[in-house]
Design an enzyme around this catalytic site. Sequence first.
Site, PDB file in Angstrom:
ATOM      1  NE  ARG A  46      -3.027   0.340   3.236  1.00 53.72           N
ATOM      2  CZ  ARG A  46      -2.382   0.476   4.406  1.00 53.72           C
ATOM      3  NH1 ARG A  46      -1.648   1.543   4.656  1.00 53.72           N
ATOM      4  NH2 ARG A  46      -2.481  -0.467   5.320  1.00 53.72           N
ATOM      5  CE1 TYR A  98     -15.853  12.156 -15.723  1.00 49.26           C
ATOM      6  CE2 TYR A  98     -15.473  12.072 -13.362  1.00 49.26           C
ATOM      7  CZ  TYR A  98     -15.753  11.432 -14.552  1.00 49.26           C
ATOM      8  OH  TYR A  98     -15.948  10.084 -14.571  1.00 49.26           O
ATOM      9  CG  ASP A 170      -9.352  16.682 -14.196  1.00 49.69           C
ATOM     10  OD1 ASP A 170      -8.636  16.122 -15.044  1.00 49.69           O
ATOM     11  OD2 ASP A 170     -10.408  16.181 -13.760  1.00 49.69           O
ATOM     12  CE  LYS A 195     -11.906   8.617 -17.981  1.00 43.44           C
ATOM     13  NZ  LYS A 195     -12.307   9.838 -17.278  1.00 43.44           N
TER      14      LYS A 195
END
Length: 381
Positions: A46, A98, A170, A195
């Site tokens: 992690r 978004y 972003d 993306k």
Amino acid sequence: MNFETKVLHAGIEPDPSTGAIMTPIFQTSTYVQAAPGDHKGFEYSRTHNPTRDVLQNNLAALEQTQHALCFSTGMGAIDACVKLLSPGDHVVSTNDLYGGTYRLFTKIFEPLGIQFTFVDMTHAENVVAAMQPNTKMIWVETPTNPMVRIIDIEAMVAIGKNANALVAVDNTFASPYLQNPAVLGADIVMHSVTKYINGHSDVVMGALCINDTALRDRLAFIQNSCGATPGPQDSFLVLRGIKTLHIRMQRHCENGAKIAHWLRQHPKVGVVHWPGFEDHAGHAIAKKQMKDFGGMMSFTLKNDSIEAAFTFLRNTHLFSLAESLGGVESLVGHPASMTHASIPREQRMAGGLLDSLIRLSVGLEHVDDLIADLEHALSKV
Ligand SMILES: *Cc1c(COP(=O)(O)O)cnc(C)c1O
């Protein structure tokens, strides 16, 4: 190093134990210690994983930042940014945001006491007017979705610096190939790696790119404490996808430009939103802050109705009807009924998001085939 070389080499070394040229997938949760605290820099996956570390170093190089941190999803990355704030803090963001980010801000963090104001950021004076003494962050997204508007990153940075507020961008729609917000002064560059960066529609992931080491350490603490970290297999797939990012982006832009111009002269098409047009409101800023204009665009039909849009969507074959964007294959979406269905119609229309608005993510197929597909679908409207 140039971008084209960085995608292949930055932060990537042959595996020291075998010489393997490809970064190994370190599919392990834990690492053996010789004695308590005596380890090779890895304790638990992690916190650190060698495959993820290589990806993070590569992404930092692509955004020209000192550091990068990867998250299990883009939303996980945005969530970590908001957790830098405390109840009573205020964020200014764009009204063309978004949908998932809007939901996270208003449905998760607003009830926890963080305040948000959404304004049309294409006019910097709206942002200045929205700033409050408790504004701690400006959250920018450019180009925007689905209207493909352009926000001036340098202007947002100037407002943020003046108010001692963090500026986060972003950068998902542009990718690090087209735009590097940190070079323009942004504190945090966020990506939905899902993306363009991965580009092959087979991984969901997020990333933050940061210069300031203290800020990186706070975000790494959140990353490890909250636990939205990606696995090694996904990290490997993204590293593989990145190797062709520059070539993919060039073709996305080339195909995008041809399709935008073709759509614009079509008798059944209303308005085409694409920042490459000289009369696009954000064209000059796009030219200033982006290398090219990208493969994302939206357009309306002269017959502006949901029915006409649905007829169009039922008749494309190469453009697949799906959420998401930035993959090698072309996608089409209908914001009014899909991503933006939750926005009241009047509010939607006022923002230019008409019933027939269709969003395209132009892929890497031959542009003539894509145009034939659009022509066929338009002929049915
Ligand atoms: C997809 C997307 C996100 C969210 O990323 P996920 O990887 O889906 O969690 C955030 N911002 C933009 C602009 C996006 O397109």
